[in-house]
Design a protein around this motif. Structure first.
Motif, short mmCIF file in Angstrom:
data_model
loop_
_atom_site.label_atom_id
_atom_site.label_comp_id
_atom_site.label_asym_id
_atom_site.label_seq_id
_atom_site.Cartn_x
_atom_site.Cartn_y
_atom_site.Cartn_z
N ILE A 183 -25.56 -26.67 10.10
CA ILE A 183 -26.08 -28.00 10.47
C ILE A 183 -27.12 -27.90 11.58
N THR A 184 -26.81 -27.10 12.61
CA THR A 184 -27.75 -26.99 13.73
C THR A 184 -29.05 -26.31 13.31
N ILE A 185 -28.96 -25.34 12.42
CA ILE A 185 -30.18 -24.71 11.92
C ILE A 185 -31.02 -25.71 11.13
N ARG A 186 -30.36 -26.50 10.32
CA ARG A 186 -31.09 -27.53 9.55
C ARG A 186 -31.79 -28.51 10.49
N ASP A 187 -31.08 -28.96 11.53
CA ASP A 187 -31.67 -29.91 12.47
C ASP A 187 -32.82 -29.27 13.26
N TYR A 188 -32.64 -28.01 13.63
CA TYR A 188 -33.71 -27.30 14.34
C TYR A 188 -34.95 -27.17 13.47
N ASN A 189 -34.77 -26.78 12.24
CA ASN A 189 -35.92 -26.62 11.33
C ASN A 189 -36.64 -27.94 11.11
N ALA A 190 -35.89 -29.03 11.05
CA ALA A 190 -36.52 -30.35 10.89
C ALA A 190 -37.35 -30.69 12.12
N ALA A 191 -36.83 -30.38 13.30
CA ALA A 191 -37.56 -30.65 14.54
C ALA A 191 -38.80 -29.78 14.64
N VAL A 192 -38.69 -28.53 14.21
CA VAL A 192 -39.84 -27.62 14.21
C VAL A 192 -40.92 -28.12 13.25
N GLN A 193 -40.50 -28.56 12.09
CA GLN A 193 -41.47 -29.08 11.12
C GLN A 193 -42.21 -30.28 11.68
#
Length: 205
Positions: free
Chosen positions: A149-159
């Motif tokens: 979940i945290t990786i998904r949220d991080y990737n969304a913020a990076v995008q």
């Protein structure tokens, strides 16, 4: 006649000077805000991985004391954990793909070694029946889910951040004022970074 048009020319010149600044202002606050959000999400990723690292010594200790599991399997988990904890990635390193790759690889090795341990545990039903071990497995499963979940949220913020610094007009402020650099998303390698299916193991799958 030249004097009658001079105010118009002055106004145009004034607008020409202000326009770039106005466009650049679009990214003055939004770009650093997006960057800080991505870094905050990365802190969540690190916290989730740290939680897993904290669980591993207890997991290994219970397995070692309760069953005659192959020493090499346990040592593999311990070594992978030790290597992963030595690979540090600060928020300022997130724009360096090589450092992010090193962190990813270290954590993937932990996932792989845990997967091998869980496969080995299948041979020791008396270990799986222990309440302490079952509790650790439940915590591990929750931690692995949290990591995803945290990786998904991080990737969304990076995008979001990377899009902002590359999109007009915010890209003007990003380059001229902030010197913004793209952040690196966390990309799981095919098969290597798959979370151990703890739930399936205890369901007999």
């Amino acid at each position: 006649m030249a004097s009658r048009h001079s105010p118009t020319r002055l106004l145009r010149a004034f607008v020409a000077l202000l326009l770039p600044l106005a466009l650049a202002a679009c990214g003055i606050n939004s770009v650093p805000t997006a960057e800080e959000n991505a870094k905050a999400k990365w802190a969540d990723v690190q916290a989730a991985y740290q939680r897993r690292a904290d669980l591993i010594p207890n997991l290994v200790a219970v397995a070692r004391n309760a069953a005659n599991i192959e020493q090499s399997t346990l040592e593999g988990v311990i070594q992978a954990r030790a290597s992963a904890t030595q690979v540090q990635l600060t928020p300022d390193d997130l724009s360096d793909p090589a450092k992010v790759e090193a962190f990813q690889s270290a954590q993937a090795n932990v996932s792989s070694s845990l997967g091998r341990l869980l496969v080995t545990v299948e041979q020791y039903p008396e270990l799986k029946s222990q309440a302490r071990f079952a509790d650790l497995m439940t915590q591990l499963e929750g931690t692995e889910n949290r990591i995803n979940i945290t990786i998904r949220d991080y990737n969304a913020a990076v995008q979001d951040y990377n899009t902002r610094i590359r999109t007009f007009p915010e890209m003007i402020g990003a380059k001229l004022i902030h010197g913004a650099k793209p952040l690196t998303p966390f990309e799981a390698k095919a098969g290597a970074d798959t979370a151990p299916d703890v739930g399936a193991m205890f369901n007999g799958s």
